[in-house]
Design an enzyme around this catalytic site. Sequence first.
Site, short mmCIF file in Angstrom:
data_model
loop_
_atom_site.label_atom_id
_atom_site.label_comp_id
_atom_site.label_asym_id
_atom_site.label_seq_id
_atom_site.Cartn_x
_atom_site.Cartn_y
_atom_site.Cartn_z
N GLY A 11 -21.65 32.53 0.56
CA GLY A 11 -22.21 32.29 1.90
C GLY A 11 -23.17 33.41 2.27
N ARG A 72 -23.13 28.66 -4.12
CA ARG A 72 -21.76 28.77 -4.62
C ARG A 72 -21.78 28.01 -5.94
NH1 ARG A 72 -18.95 30.60 -0.13
NH2 ARG A 72 -19.60 29.77 1.88
N ASP A 103 -15.94 38.06 -2.17
CA ASP A 103 -14.97 38.24 -3.27
C ASP A 103 -15.18 37.25 -4.43
OD1 ASP A 103 -14.08 36.14 -1.72
OD2 ASP A 103 -11.96 36.71 -1.80
N THR A 125 -20.34 39.52 3.59
CA THR A 125 -19.75 38.25 4.02
C THR A 125 -19.31 38.40 5.46
OG1 THR A 125 -17.79 36.84 3.87
CG2 THR A 125 -17.57 39.01 2.91
N ASP A 127 -16.90 37.10 6.79
CA ASP A 127 -15.43 36.99 6.89
C ASP A 127 -14.71 38.34 6.94
OD1 ASP A 127 -15.77 34.30 6.80
OD2 ASP A 127 -15.07 34.03 4.75
N ASP A 129 -13.30 39.89 4.53
CA ASP A 129 -12.02 39.66 3.84
C ASP A 129 -11.96 40.33 2.46
OD1 ASP A 129 -13.92 38.08 2.66
OD2 ASP A 129 -12.68 36.28 2.53
N ARG A 171 -11.85 30.70 6.79
CA ARG A 171 -10.89 29.74 6.23
C ARG A 171 -9.58 30.41 5.87
NH1 ARG A 171 -15.13 26.01 3.50
NH2 ARG A 171 -15.61 27.78 2.19
O1 F6P Z 1 -17.49 32.85 3.49
C1 F6P Z 1 -18.28 32.75 4.61
C2 F6P Z 1 -18.07 31.44 5.32
O2 F6P Z 1 -18.98 31.42 6.41
C3 F6P Z 1 -16.64 31.15 5.80
O3 F6P Z 1 -16.30 31.80 7.00
C4 F6P Z 1 -16.69 29.66 5.95
O4 F6P Z 1 -15.40 29.12 5.87
C5 F6P Z 1 -17.54 29.24 4.79
O5 F6P Z 1 -18.36 30.34 4.48
C6 F6P Z 1 -18.39 28.04 5.04
O6 F6P Z 1 -19.04 27.71 3.86
P1 F6P Z 1 -20.26 26.71 3.73
O7 F6P Z 1 -21.47 27.40 4.31
O8 F6P Z 1 -20.39 26.49 2.28
O9 F6P Z 1 -19.91 25.49 4.52
#
Ligand code: F6P
Length: 324
Positions: A11, A72, A103, A125, A127, A129, A171
């Site tokens: 992300g 991703r 991560d 990120t 998050d 995390d 998440r």
């Molecule tokens: O990892 C960052 C993040 O923004 C999370 O908080 C979220 O759950 C996810 O990516 C959303 O992913 P995508 O942009 O692929 O929908």
Amino acid sequence: MQRIGVLTSGGDAPGMNAALRAVTREALARRAEVVGIRHGFAGIVRQEFIELSRSRVGGILERGGTILQTARYEEFKRPERQRQARAILRDQGLIGLIVIGGDGSFRAAQRLHLLGLPTIGIPATIDNDIPGTDMAIGVDTALNTVIRAIDRIRDTATSHSRAFVVEVMGRRSGYLALAAGLAAGAEIILVPEVPLDLRWVVSRIKRGEELGKQHSIIVVAEGVCPEGSAGYQIAREIAQQIDYEIRVTVLGHVQRGGSPSVFDRLLAVRLGAAAVDRLLDGSSGQMVALQGNAIITKKFSECLRRRKRIDRELLKLAHRLAAD
Ligand code: F6P
């Protein structure tokens, strides 16, 4: 001349561009060439390479997103893809790779490291995390976006005496919900790390009413209900048990965009330069990280085997201050 590669993966996060600029310019200042790889690890396999010059990374420090774009790439979990990527990077004459991401991206970087291709990670990120670093690039900007939204929501919530469920990203991690909830004075903060207790949520809203509160702000991390929208599900459940008007706001990808804050720019600049330093020093299999106010390094193997914990004391403090 030494050549290093750099990519952004997973992300996107505000400040990735500032890190790219720092990596490129620090490397050039140290007489190394920089190859940018578009679309993360997928771009290695697809050979999407661009030479990064000083001017190519000019005017990007303040821009959100990532000029290299990101992806991703699940396919990279396959060992044959990893070997293919190593061979391609070697063919490009790269002595190593800097990976800007979270991560999942560091797991991929660790695989290349184990195959003998030096890698250094820069945590980015929203998050927050990643174990081993106090902050990742993008977190501070996302938090500022969230609290500005909550401040506005409170205005309308108070005017109508309503409860608002505000769903934020995360998440598996409740950091964003906790920090934003604390900073915005939310009455209730729900995170994936703590089991959901709806009776407690309802009793807290009732107690707020008894205390004369004109609103209730409930910040929910999206991962609190793994299936579907956590915000709408929780609002539905609360509505069945209480006679109080409830509205839902899902902040979504708004949280991932925007110009990086001062904190994120400073972090990106420091981590970007440190990553180049480590790679040119011959280090590998590590991320550069923030601990207190110092930039340190942590092995991927140490960070990736555990999960970052939520600060439960901070969660209790937030709840104590908001509605008791
Ligand atoms: O990892 C960052 C993040 O923004 C999370 O908080 C979220 O759950 C996810 O990516 C959303 O992913 P995508 O942009 O692929 O929908």
